[in-house]
Every structure is written in structure tokens, then in C-alpha cells.
Design a protein around this motif. Sequence first.
Motif, PDB file in Angstrom:
ATOM      1  N   TYR A 235       0.852  -1.187   0.000  1.00  0.00           N
ATOM      2  CA  TYR A 235       0.000   0.000   0.000  1.00  0.00           C
ATOM      3  C   TYR A 235       0.891   1.241   0.000  1.00  0.00           C
ATOM      4  CZ  TYR A 235      -3.987  -2.910   1.408  1.00  0.00           C
ATOM      5  OH  TYR A 235      -4.976  -3.866   1.466  1.00  0.00           O
ATOM      6  N   SER A 236       0.589   2.190  -0.845  1.00  0.00           N
ATOM      7  CA  SER A 236       1.319   3.457  -0.819  1.00  0.00           C
ATOM      8  C   SER A 236       0.666   4.408   0.185  1.00  0.00           C
ATOM      9  CB  SER A 236       1.341   4.101  -2.206  1.00  0.00           C
ATOM     10  OG  SER A 236       0.059   4.572  -2.567  1.00  0.00           O
ATOM     11  N   THR A 237       1.493   5.156   0.902  1.00  0.00           N
ATOM     12  CA  THR A 237       0.969   6.207   1.777  1.00  0.00           C
ATOM     13  C   THR A 237       1.002   7.559   1.077  1.00  0.00           C
ATOM     14  OG1 THR A 237       3.183   6.435   2.741  1.00  0.00           O
ATOM     15  CG2 THR A 237       1.618   5.011   3.891  1.00  0.00           C
TER      16      THR A 237
ATOM     17  N   ILE B 233      -1.288  -0.092 -12.635  1.00  0.00           N
ATOM     18  CA  ILE B 233      -2.049   0.721 -11.673  1.00  0.00           C
ATOM     19  C   ILE B 233      -2.705   1.920 -12.343  1.00  0.00           C
ATOM     20  CG2 ILE B 233      -0.613   0.032  -9.722  1.00  0.00           C
ATOM     21  CD1 ILE B 233       0.786   2.789  -9.986  1.00  0.00           C
ATOM     22  N   ASN B 234      -2.731   1.942 -13.676  1.00  0.00           N
ATOM     23  CA  ASN B 234      -3.252   3.138 -14.351  1.00  0.00           C
ATOM     24  C   ASN B 234      -4.762   3.309 -14.213  1.00  0.00           C
ATOM     25  OD1 ASN B 234      -4.099   1.141 -16.114  1.00  0.00           O
ATOM     26  ND2 ASN B 234      -2.686   1.720 -17.765  1.00  0.00           N
TER      27      ASN B 234
ATOM     28  N   THR C 164      -4.014   6.938  -3.508  1.00  0.00           N
ATOM     29  CA  THR C 164      -3.058   5.928  -3.074  1.00  0.00           C
ATOM     30  C   THR C 164      -3.351   4.621  -3.809  1.00  0.00           C
ATOM     31  OG1 THR C 164      -4.472   5.305  -1.216  1.00  0.00           O
ATOM     32  CG2 THR C 164      -2.774   6.973  -0.806  1.00  0.00           C
ATOM     33  N   ILE C 165      -2.347   3.733  -3.849  1.00  0.00           N
ATOM     34  CA  ILE C 165      -2.516   2.484  -4.596  1.00  0.00           C
ATOM     35  C   ILE C 165      -2.261   1.290  -3.679  1.00  0.00           C
ATOM     36  CG2 ILE C 165      -1.865   3.562  -6.758  1.00  0.00           C
ATOM     37  CD1 ILE C 165       0.587   1.109  -5.303  1.00  0.00           C
TER      38      ILE C 165
ATOM     39  N   PRO D  84       5.805   5.270   1.485  1.00  0.00           N
ATOM     40  CA  PRO D  84       5.799   6.204   0.350  1.00  0.00           C
ATOM     41  C   PRO D  84       6.446   5.590  -0.881  1.00  0.00           C
ATOM     42  CG  PRO D  84       7.535   6.789   1.879  1.00  0.00           C
ATOM     43  CD  PRO D  84       6.804   5.640   2.507  1.00  0.00           C
ATOM     44  N   VAL D  85       5.644   5.007  -1.734  1.00  0.00           N
ATOM     45  CA  VAL D  85       6.144   4.336  -2.939  1.00  0.00           C
ATOM     46  C   VAL D  85       6.627   5.339  -3.976  1.00  0.00           C
ATOM     47  CG1 VAL D  85       5.464   2.838  -4.866  1.00  0.00           C
ATOM     48  CG2 VAL D  85       4.673   2.336  -2.545  1.00  0.00           C
TER      49      VAL D  85
END
Length: 310
Positions: free
Chosen positions: A184-186, A226-227, A234-235, A285-286
Motif C-alpha cells: 500500500y502506498s501512503t 495501476i493506471n 493511493t494504490i 511512500p512508494v
Amino acid sequence: MKKFYLREAALMLGATAFAVVTFSSCSNTEEVLNQVELGRGMTVPVRVQVNDFAMSVDDIPNAQTRAAVNPASYSQVQVMTLVFYASDGTKMFEDTQLKTGDSHYTTFGTFSCDLPIGSYTMLVIARDSVDGDEFALTSPTVAAYTSEKVRETFCKTQSVSVTSSAALDLSVTLDRIVPQLVVYSTDARPAGVDKIRTTYGAGSKSFNPTTGLAVGNTGYSLVNTINKTAVGATIGVKNFVYLSTDEQSVTITLEALDAEDNVLITKLISDVPLKRNRKTTLRGPVFTPSASTASFQLETSWLEGNTVNF
């Protein structure tokens, strides 16, 4: 009608998905077979029925166990394969059922075959599948995804003896043999980032069905698109791998890619704990190049999954 039972417990209470496999034959089969002298080339009809999955849900804050469901309604099992090997390794029977687009069976998870008197290794594999997947079962000790991604996989091998014309009724537990890695991205997805490439520094896309462990330990890479996630949101992505041990620390490399697979941002996360049949979550944080990945907080409750903040 005489019956024989074999059962194996799940790896951990509330933590293993399994299928119950039963063998039986038609009621009139015994009458015909009893007229044939045993050991003279006789074959015994065997029917295999995969009944239920008892599901363990590990991707919510508190692990919960759901009631058993029919495998036909469990979306992460799309393919089932049953194989019987003779004691010398000869493949005596193999059948693969596809949940969609396959009409050679009446009920998903029901198999029928004829086996001579003798001793066998039974192998059952249940797995997820999407268009483009390529999966090869070479032997009781080698199976692999030869396409890009490993999917959720359950399997078990079991010794089976056919000693008479009596019907068999066997049960075997299928263990989930993969860990799940969730990222998960923050931070928010920026414009121009279309994919996330995840590289496992260990593990494999191949496994030994007898042990459920990886064949090889060199790792592999896969890409999640992820587009469809809005710019500014967030993803989250999830993946699977086969491990060389039940629990293994693995270096994970995350790369943010553009539409042409150019690397925009790279994150290296060391010593990520993975365990078969458990979920590990990476959260951080990706998309922020300057964010540090030097320190992590580990949550080690396997029943609820592992969370690594980076």
C-alpha cells in the motif's frame, strides 16, 4: 460397502484453506468387480469429489474464519488438477478442470477414473488462473508457473493404496502454500506512473508439490498495472511467491514505471518476513524518491498478517 478414511489437520487453526476430497464408486460396482479375481489386471472405478473449502480471511484487521464454502463459489480457485502416480513414478491418471469454459465435467471438483490394484501417490492442486497464465506440472516434485505471475495455490500429495474392489472414501487437506505480499502506498500516485514492478530477492515461481516449498531460490519479478487508479490516489497491489522454507526473510524491490517500462522511482526493502499461508503488508511512500527506507516497524502477529512500515 467398506470405506477407508484418511484425514490431515490444517497447518494452524483458522489459518489454512483446505478442500475435502472423497473417493467413492457406484453401488453396483462391487457386484461386478467381486466376480473378477484380484491381481489379474483388474481396475477399480474411483470417483473424486472436492467438497468444501474452509476459508481463513487474513486480509482484514482481525483474522476471521469463514464457514466452509463450495470450491465452485471460491473465486481464487479457477483450476483443479488431480494426478495419480504409480510407485515407479508412472503417471496413471491426470485430469484438469477449468471453472469456466470447460464442459468435460458435470460438477467442478468431481473426478472419475479407473485404477488397477496397487499403491499410488495422489496429487491434488487447486489454483487461481487468469488469461495468459501458463502452468506446468512435471512430476510429484516439480510444478511451476512459466508465465509472469504466481497465483494463489493449494496442494497436497497423499499415499493411496487400492487393495480390493471395495470403494474408497478418502479425505485430504489441501494447504495454501503461498504467502501473500500486499503493498500500500501512503503517498499519491503521480501522473506518468502506470505500473509497479515487484522483485522478490528470493523464492521462486516453481515448487515441489510433495513439500509445498520452492524449487530454486533466486526470486522473480512481476508487474502490476495501476493506471486504473486515479492520479492523486493511493494504490495497493498484491502478489504471491513460493518460498524455499515455511518462513523466509526476503529483499523486496519496488519500482515505479511509466507506460514504456522506464524506471522512475526505486525502493529497496530488506528482510521482509514472509510466511506461507500468511499475509505480509508493506506500507509506505512508494512514489516519493527522498523517503527513507532504512528503518521499519514490524508487526509479527502471523494470524493477522505482517505489516512493515517504510
